[in-house]
Every structure is written in C-alpha cells, then in structure tokens.
Write a protein that holds these residues in place. Structure first.
Motif, PDB file in Angstrom:
ATOM      1  N   GLY A  59     -93.466 -52.190  95.018  1.00  8.10           N
ATOM      2  CA  GLY A  59     -94.048 -51.546  95.904  1.00  8.10           C
ATOM      3  C   GLY A  59     -93.012 -50.400  96.817  1.00  8.10           C
ATOM      4  N   ALA A  60     -92.313 -49.811  95.354  1.00  6.77           N
ATOM      5  CA  ALA A  60     -90.984 -49.003  95.574  1.00  6.77           C
ATOM      6  C   ALA A  60     -91.678 -47.451  96.634  1.00  6.77           C
ATOM      7  CB  ALA A  60     -90.840 -48.640  94.727  1.00  6.77           C
ATOM      8  N   GLY A  61     -93.163 -47.017  96.028  1.00  6.50           N
ATOM      9  CA  GLY A  61     -94.146 -46.175  96.160  1.00  6.50           C
ATOM     10  C   GLY A  61     -94.254 -44.845  95.020  1.00  6.50           C
ATOM     11  N   ILE A  62     -94.883 -43.752  94.787  1.00  5.62           N
ATOM     12  CA  ILE A  62     -94.947 -43.045  93.304  1.00  5.62           C
ATOM     13  C   ILE A  62     -94.463 -41.912  93.598  1.00  5.62           C
ATOM     14  CG2 ILE A  62     -97.396 -41.548  93.137  1.00  5.62           C
ATOM     15  CD1 ILE A  62     -99.277 -43.826  94.684  1.00  5.62           C
ATOM     16  N   ALA A  63     -93.921 -41.170  92.698  1.00  3.88           N
ATOM     17  CA  ALA A  63     -93.588 -40.074  92.250  1.00  3.88           C
ATOM     18  C   ALA A  63     -93.529 -38.740  92.692  1.00  3.88           C
ATOM     19  CB  ALA A  63     -92.786 -40.614  91.211  1.00  3.88           C
ATOM     20  N   PRO A  64     -93.601 -37.576  92.941  1.00  3.95           N
ATOM     21  CA  PRO A  64     -94.226 -36.973  93.541  1.00  3.95           C
ATOM     22  C   PRO A  64     -94.109 -36.243  92.372  1.00  3.95           C
ATOM     23  CG  PRO A  64     -92.271 -36.386  94.613  1.00  3.95           C
ATOM     24  CD  PRO A  64     -92.176 -37.997  94.105  1.00  3.95           C
ATOM     25  N   VAL A  65     -95.163 -36.108  91.455  1.00  6.22           N
ATOM     26  CA  VAL A  65     -94.992 -35.815  90.365  1.00  6.22           C
ATOM     27  C   VAL A  65     -95.706 -34.282  90.064  1.00  6.22           C
ATOM     28  CG1 VAL A  65     -95.863 -35.482  88.127  1.00  6.22           C
ATOM     29  CG2 VAL A  65     -95.206 -37.638  88.998  1.00  6.22           C
ATOM     30  N   ARG A  66     -96.541 -33.771  90.652  1.00  3.30           N
ATOM     31  CA  ARG A  66     -97.182 -33.094  90.439  1.00  3.30           C
ATOM     32  C   ARG A  66     -96.127 -31.679  91.183  1.00  3.30           C
ATOM     33  NH1 ARG A  66    -101.019 -29.290  87.837  1.00  3.30           N
ATOM     34  NH2 ARG A  66    -102.042 -31.022  88.643  1.00  3.30           N
ATOM     35  N   ARG A  67     -95.523 -32.076  92.357  1.00  8.11           N
ATOM     36  CA  ARG A  67     -94.326 -31.040  92.868  1.00  8.11           C
ATOM     37  C   ARG A  67     -93.579 -31.265  91.694  1.00  8.11           C
ATOM     38  NH1 ARG A  67     -94.816 -30.649  98.672  1.00  8.11           N
ATOM     39  NH2 ARG A  67     -97.109 -31.824  98.854  1.00  8.11           N
ATOM     40  N   LEU A  68     -92.746 -31.713  90.762  1.00 10.48           N
ATOM     41  CA  LEU A  68     -91.468 -32.615  90.092  1.00 10.48           C
ATOM     42  C   LEU A  68     -91.637 -31.294  88.904  1.00 10.48           C
ATOM     43  CD1 LEU A  68     -90.960 -35.960  90.129  1.00 10.48           C
ATOM     44  CD2 LEU A  68     -89.012 -34.025  90.592  1.00 10.48           C
ATOM     45  N   LEU A  69     -93.282 -31.349  88.499  1.00 15.31           N
ATOM     46  CA  LEU A  69     -93.883 -30.810  87.771  1.00 15.31           C
ATOM     47  C   LEU A  69     -93.938 -28.884  87.659  1.00 15.31           C
ATOM     48  CD1 LEU A  69     -96.806 -32.549  86.000  1.00 15.31           C
ATOM     49  CD2 LEU A  69     -94.928 -32.114  84.806  1.00 15.31           C
ATOM     50  N   GLU A  70     -94.375 -28.314  89.050  1.00 14.35           N
ATOM     51  CA  GLU A  70     -94.381 -27.047  89.587  1.00 14.35           C
ATOM     52  C   GLU A  70     -92.509 -26.759  89.508  1.00 14.35           C
ATOM     53  OE1 GLU A  70     -96.492 -27.191  93.070  1.00 14.35           O
ATOM     54  OE2 GLU A  70     -98.626 -27.363  91.687  1.00 14.35           O
ATOM     55  N   ALA A  71     -91.704 -27.455  89.617  1.00  8.24           N
ATOM     56  CA  ALA A  71     -90.720 -26.874  89.988  1.00  8.24           C
ATOM     57  C   ALA A  71     -89.395 -26.605  88.757  1.00  8.24           C
ATOM     58  CB  ALA A  71     -90.182 -28.129  90.628  1.00  8.24           C
ATOM     59  N   GLY A  72     -90.558 -27.523  87.778  1.00  8.42           N
ATOM     60  CA  GLY A  72     -90.231 -26.870  86.166  1.00  8.42           C
ATOM     61  C   GLY A  72     -89.089 -28.403  85.782  1.00  8.42           C
ATOM     62  N   VAL A  73     -88.960 -29.549  86.844  1.00  8.25           N
ATOM     63  CA  VAL A  73     -89.041 -30.826  86.151  1.00  8.25           C
ATOM     64  C   VAL A  73     -89.410 -31.250  84.402  1.00  8.25           C
ATOM     65  CG1 VAL A  73     -88.331 -32.792  86.265  1.00  8.25           C
ATOM     66  CG2 VAL A  73     -87.987 -32.196  88.419  1.00  8.25           C
ATOM     67  N   ASN A  74     -89.236 -31.664  83.947  1.00  6.86           N
ATOM     68  CA  ASN A  74     -90.191 -32.426  82.780  1.00  6.86           C
ATOM     69  C   ASN A  74     -90.281 -33.697  82.930  1.00  6.86           C
ATOM     70  OD1 ASN A  74     -90.693 -33.200  79.439  1.00  6.86           O
ATOM     71  ND2 ASN A  74     -89.091 -34.135  79.172  1.00  6.86           N
ATOM     72  N   VAL A  75     -91.427 -34.166  82.986  1.00  6.97           N
ATOM     73  CA  VAL A  75     -92.103 -35.296  83.269  1.00  6.97           C
ATOM     74  C   VAL A  75     -91.907 -35.726  82.117  1.00  6.97           C
ATOM     75  CG1 VAL A  75     -93.998 -36.707  84.845  1.00  6.97           C
ATOM     76  CG2 VAL A  75     -92.295 -34.959  85.715  1.00  6.97           C
ATOM     77  N   ALA A  76     -91.608 -37.551  81.710  1.00  4.94           N
ATOM     78  CA  ALA A  76     -91.932 -38.397  81.122  1.00  4.94           C
ATOM     79  C   ALA A  76     -92.941 -39.786  81.420  1.00  4.94           C
ATOM     80  CB  ALA A  76     -90.374 -39.500  79.879  1.00  4.94           C
ATOM     81  N   LEU A  77     -93.289 -40.650  80.752  1.00  2.33           N
ATOM     82  CA  LEU A  77     -93.297 -41.782  80.775  1.00  2.33           C
ATOM     83  C   LEU A  77     -93.078 -43.266  79.898  1.00  2.33           C
ATOM     84  CD1 LEU A  77     -97.906 -41.413  81.101  1.00  2.33           C
ATOM     85  CD2 LEU A  77     -96.230 -41.159  83.155  1.00  2.33           C
ATOM     86  N   GLY A  78     -92.895 -44.217  81.894  1.00  4.91           N
ATOM     87  CA  GLY A  78     -91.903 -45.491  81.634  1.00  4.91           C
ATOM     88  C   GLY A  78     -92.974 -46.985  81.570  1.00  4.91           C
ATOM     89  N   SER A  79     -92.438 -48.064  80.826  1.00  4.14           N
ATOM     90  CA  SER A  79     -92.865 -48.910  81.609  1.00  4.14           C
ATOM     91  C   SER A  79     -92.207 -49.419  82.647  1.00  4.14           C
ATOM     92  CB  SER A  79     -92.811 -49.848  80.387  1.00  4.14           C
ATOM     93  OG  SER A  79     -91.609 -50.051  79.689  1.00  4.14           O
ATOM     94  N   ASP A  80     -90.841 -49.174  82.302  1.00  2.00           N
ATOM     95  CA  ASP A  80     -89.471 -49.720  83.318  1.00  2.00           C
ATOM     96  C   ASP A  80     -88.857 -50.907  82.656  1.00  2.00           C
ATOM     97  OD1 ASP A  80     -87.444 -49.837  84.846  1.00  2.00           O
ATOM     98  OD2 ASP A  80     -88.813 -49.765  86.519  1.00  2.00           O
ATOM     99  N   GLY A  81     -88.787 -52.119  83.110  1.00  5.48           N
ATOM    100  CA  GLY A  81     -88.306 -52.981  83.041  1.00  5.48           C
ATOM    101  C   GLY A  81     -89.810 -54.165  82.315  1.00  5.48           C
ATOM    102  N   ILE A  82     -89.523 -55.000  81.680  1.00  5.44           N
ATOM    103  CA  ILE A  82     -90.719 -56.189  81.307  1.00  5.44           C
ATOM    104  C   ILE A  82     -90.520 -57.538  82.148  1.00  5.44           C
ATOM    105  CG2 ILE A  82     -91.320 -56.953  79.485  1.00  5.44           C
ATOM    106  CD1 ILE A  82     -90.614 -53.715  78.895  1.00  5.44           C
ATOM    107  N   CYS A  83     -89.861 -57.017  82.984  1.00  6.01           N
ATOM    108  CA  CYS A  83     -90.812 -57.744  83.890  1.00  6.01           C
ATOM    109  C   CYS A  83     -90.692 -57.702  85.089  1.00  6.01           C
ATOM    110  CB  CYS A  83     -89.411 -59.251  84.570  1.00  6.01           C
ATOM    111  SG  CYS A  83     -87.974 -59.503  84.892  1.00  6.01           S
ATOM    112  N   SER A  84     -90.908 -56.024  85.603  1.00 11.32           N
ATOM    113  CA  SER A  84     -91.239 -54.837  87.041  1.00 11.32           C
ATOM    114  C   SER A  84     -92.674 -54.597  86.300  1.00 11.32           C
ATOM    115  CB  SER A  84     -89.953 -54.111  87.257  1.00 11.32           C
ATOM    116  OG  SER A  84     -90.609 -53.552  86.213  1.00 11.32           O
TER     117      SER A  84
END
Length: 501
Positions: free
Chosen positions: A310-335
């Motif tokens: 229930g943390a929220g959703i990162a503003p990925v499009r805005r991050l990309l447009e700012a020049g941030v490199n975006v990767a994907l992760g699973s995070d923890g194996i119980c979250s």
C-alpha cells in the motif's frame, strides 16, 4: 564452448538491431556473443540450436530484491510497510540462522529466478541480527553453484531503529524503548572493515558475482557511514544501493528529522551520483525529481511490492523525463511474494495507466522491457556487459518457444512479452555462455533435492518465527498510530493522482 542459434526471431534491445525484432542468428563463443545478424557463419564445432519458431532475447534483470525474506514467502498480507517490517525485519528476538539455511534460502530465490527468465539479480541482503562473513558467503555460494549472475550486498543500519521513524519516542511504550536501546548497531569502522573484506573475498567470483554497498536508507544510517560507503563505491566502481521515500511515513521523515526531504538530504550530503541506485522513490516532489535527474541516478521501480504494501506508485514517466535511469525489481520475497519479473513487467505496464486520462504518457511495452533489461543492467553498473544482445557482451539470454498459447495469435512481440508471457514459454536460459536451464530443468543443481531439504528445515524455522513475531507484536499499536499520523500530514506537494506515471 561454442553455440550457434540459427534462424531465430531476435529481440536484441540494443546495438544496431535495437529498434525491432528481426530474423537472424546468434553466435556465442565462450562467455560472450561474437556475432549476431543475418547469415552468420558458424564454426564447424559449434552446437547448433534451430531457432525456427523461437524468440531470442536478453535475460531479465531483477534490479532490487531481498533474498533474506524468502523463508517468509506467502506468510504476510494486508500490512503497511512499517508494520510489516516488525515481522520481516524484527527489532527484537532475531537469532543467527545456520549457513546451510541461508544457502537454501538463497537457492530458493535463484531457482525461481532462473526458471522464469531472470539471469541477473541485485540482492540487497540483510541478515538479522547482523551481517556475518560466513552467511554472506553462503549466499554467494548458492548463486555460484546454480549459475546465475548476481550483485550482492551486506545491507546495513547503524542507527537506533526508533530514531529512524518520526514520533516513535512519543508513541512507543517506554519499556519497549528500553529494550531497543540495549541493542548495539555496528560502528562505521566495523562496517568499513567488513565490506573491504567482503569485496576482496567475493567480488568478481566466477566472472558472474559482484559485491555492492547498501546503506539501508538515509534515515537509517549515519552520514559518516553513508559517506564512507559512497567513497568506496566510487573507488571500486560498484553501486551505492539504498532506499528512499517508499512510503508516506518516509515522506514525512525527511522534514520531521532533517527539515528537508530525504532526497534533498541525500543531495546535500553528495550522495546522489551516477553510481547511486535508489529503490522506490514514490513520495518524491518535483524538486526531488530534478535533483535525481541532474545527478543521473538509477531508480528501481518495485511495482508489485509497492502495491502489496500500500505504499503508492512511483512517478516513473516524470522520472524518465528528468533523465533518471529506471529499472524494475521484485523487491522482497515476502512483499511480492516472488522474484518473477514477467509479473513485475505486466504490473508496471498496467499501473501507470491508472487515473491518467492522458494515454500518450502511458508506458509502452518497449519502455517496460528496457527497464527490465538495459535499465536494470545500468542500475548495477554492468550495462556494458549485459542487458542487450550485442557483439562483445556476455551471453546472458533466453530462448522462448513462440508456438505456445502466450504468443498465439502472434502480433507485437513486445506486447506479448509484457502482457501475455509468464515465463512458461522459456525453453533455454543461458548465463555467461552456459546453459543453466534447459526445457524447464536446471542443469547445475538438483532442484528437487534442494527443495526437499529446505522443507524439512521449515517446521523448526516457523516455530522460531512465531516466537519472534510475538516479541515484536507489542510495537504494532504504536506503529499503527504513527502511520495514521503521517497520512494526515501535508507534505506540501501534489501526488500524481492524475498522472501515475
């Protein structure tokens, strides 16, 4: 060893063939790709794989996970992060696990990863109650034995946990505070000595395994420790891997503890750099995003974990447009509760369409695939070695059967991969030029025997876990109060309600 894949559909994701899938050949000699394209000439001693009806693509990258959570897989639900951490990262009563259990725990993650197309992972490994060289070695040994590529940390916290979350001193009962105050976090000298030894011992092992530095988060670590880690990361050419503003509570933490956002705090310490990889970055402001883009940091978007907690959703499009490199992760194996990156790609493709009527800003399947291949490789600082199929790069690749229902009827291959595929079409997984999965079977380890051994150890571990949970449950009412208090706090910027991406 030489392998020649003939007449396949190739999705290279980089180099001269990056734009569109094409039909051609791939030549692998030793651990690298030596030729790719149409009408490649194969040596007479090559092992030939008929690529007709097959798709060849780069292996997927899981840019952020915590293998230490694997024994809690399927255990917790309907908890926000700060409550969930009481049980998955307990404050009290944690005891050292055996090296064998850590080995099997790591192997569990690697088995599922490889069989579902993840050839490389960044494991932000946290051991309770503290990191130990032998336990870190057990994780490296598991990854070495199974044949996966991995970058592994010794995740560290060097502050009193109650001083990392706002309002704890007002809400947590004094007797519990007294128990926490008895704990002794590592010193900066302890940490630096440990990571230097770990880097010397494990970095570069088998040509696939690397070490990284992972101060947990700016509010959980002293400036002295973070600066020491940053200096070593720069010197060694490895990631400085951390977590910033995953939840609203963490969004409140920066102003409450430092009078500024946590991202601005990181920037002012000189900790936003091209070698910095940040997990999450959900509760960020426009100012934060501008700082991140100017610094050229990487962000790992953990779509499923962020939704489950229930943390929220990162503003990925805005991050990309700012020049941030975006990767994907699973995070923890119980979250999450799995390291399957096909699941994460689909979730990432869908999440940024929510509450966003401007469909021109929705993430395309190509951008999602880039984040799970080259974007992930960049976050681990190995984009010159993996992430795309190019001459000279390491041969980390997947061969998928396009005659399966997942590709029927065949339209846009990239859309099929993001929205239709679940890993079941994978026939072959190659890492470092070696076939590690063939026809759904691991080639280097006995999966059935390893899982049976793990299952036999679980009743004792689960009984121990119930005791740990009972010891930490008394903190939950106070933490619930803190969460409610933080959600009533105005951070002074508008969330991305109309632009999830």
């Amino acid at each position: 060893m030489t392998t020649f894949i003939k007449g396949a559909t190739i999705l290279a994701m980089g180099g001269q063939h990056s734009a569109e899938p094409f039909t051609g050949d791939v030549l692998v000699e030793g651990d690298r790709i030596t030729a790719i394209g149409a009408a490649v000439q194969a040596p007479t001693d090559a092992t030939v794989i008929d690529g007709a009806g097959k798709l060849v693509m780069p292996g997927l990258m899981n840019a952020h996970l915590h293998s230490n959570e694997a024994l809690f897989k399927g255990r917790y639900d309907n908890m926000p992060l700060e409550v969930w951490m009481l049980y998955s990262y307990p404050i009290l009563a944690a005891k050292r696990l055996s090296e064998r259990l850590v080995y099997l725990r790591s192997m569990l993650v690697a088995i599922e990863s490889l069989k579902t197309g993840v050839t490389c992972l960044s494991d932000d490994l946290y051991e309770s109650p503290k990191a130990e060289m032998e336990l870190l070695g057990a994780a490296f040994q598991a990854y070495d034995d199974i044949g996966i590529r991995a970058t592994v940390s010794a995740h560290v916290v060097d502050k009193n946990f109650l001083d990392t979350i706002p309002f704890t001193r007002e809400t947590v009962p004094q007797h519990l505070q007294d128990e926490v105050n008895k704990l002794s976090p590592p010193t900066v000298d302890d940490y630096v000595g440990f990571v230097k030894q770990a880097h010397d011992r494990y970095h570069g092992r088998s040509g696939r395994l690397r070490f990284m530095l992972a101060p947990s988060a700016p509010q959980r670590c002293t400036p002295e420790l973070m600066l020491a880690a940053n200096d070593l990361a720069k010197e060694w050419g490895i990631p400085f891997h951390t977590h910033v503003v995953e939840t609203k509570v963490q969004g409140v933490t920066g102003p409450a503890l430092y009078g500024k956002s946590l991202m601005r705090y990181m920037n002012d310490l000189g900790l936003l750099n091209p070698w910095t990889t940040i997990a999450h970055s959900i509760w960020v402001s426009e100012d934060d995003i501008a700082l991140m883009g100017a610094a050229g940091v990487s962000v790992v978007h953990n779509t499923i974990s962020n939704q489950k907690l229930g943390a929220g959703i990162a503003p990925v499009r805005r991050l990309l447009e700012a020049g941030v490199n975006v990767a994907l992760g699973s995070d923890g194996i119980c979250s999450n509760d799995t390291p399957r990156m096909f699941d994460v790609m689909k979730a990432a493709g869908l999440a940024h369409k929510i509450n966003n009527p401007d469909w021109s800003r929705w993430l395309t399947a190509s951008k999602v695939l880039h984040a799970c291949t080259l974007g992930g490789a960049r976050s681990a600082l190995i984009e010159k070695e993996i992430g795309s199929l190019e001459v000279g790069k390491k041969a980390d690749l997947l061969i998928l059967d396009m005659q399966t229902v997942n590709f029927a009827p065949l339209n846009d291959i990239r859309n099929h991969l993001v929205y239709c595929e679940n890993g079941s079409s994978i026939e072959t997984v190659m890492v470092n030029g070696e076939v590690v999965v063939q026809d759904g079977r691991l080639t280097k380890v006995n999966e059935k025997a390893l899982l049976a051994e793990l299952r036999a150890l679980m009743p004792e571990f689960q009984a121990y876990t119930r005791g740990v949970e009972a010891a930490n449950q008394p903190f939950e009412p106070a933490f619930a109060d803190i969460i409610r208090r933080c959600y009533g706090t105005d951070l002074g910027f508008t969330r991305w309600a109309s632009d999830a991406g």
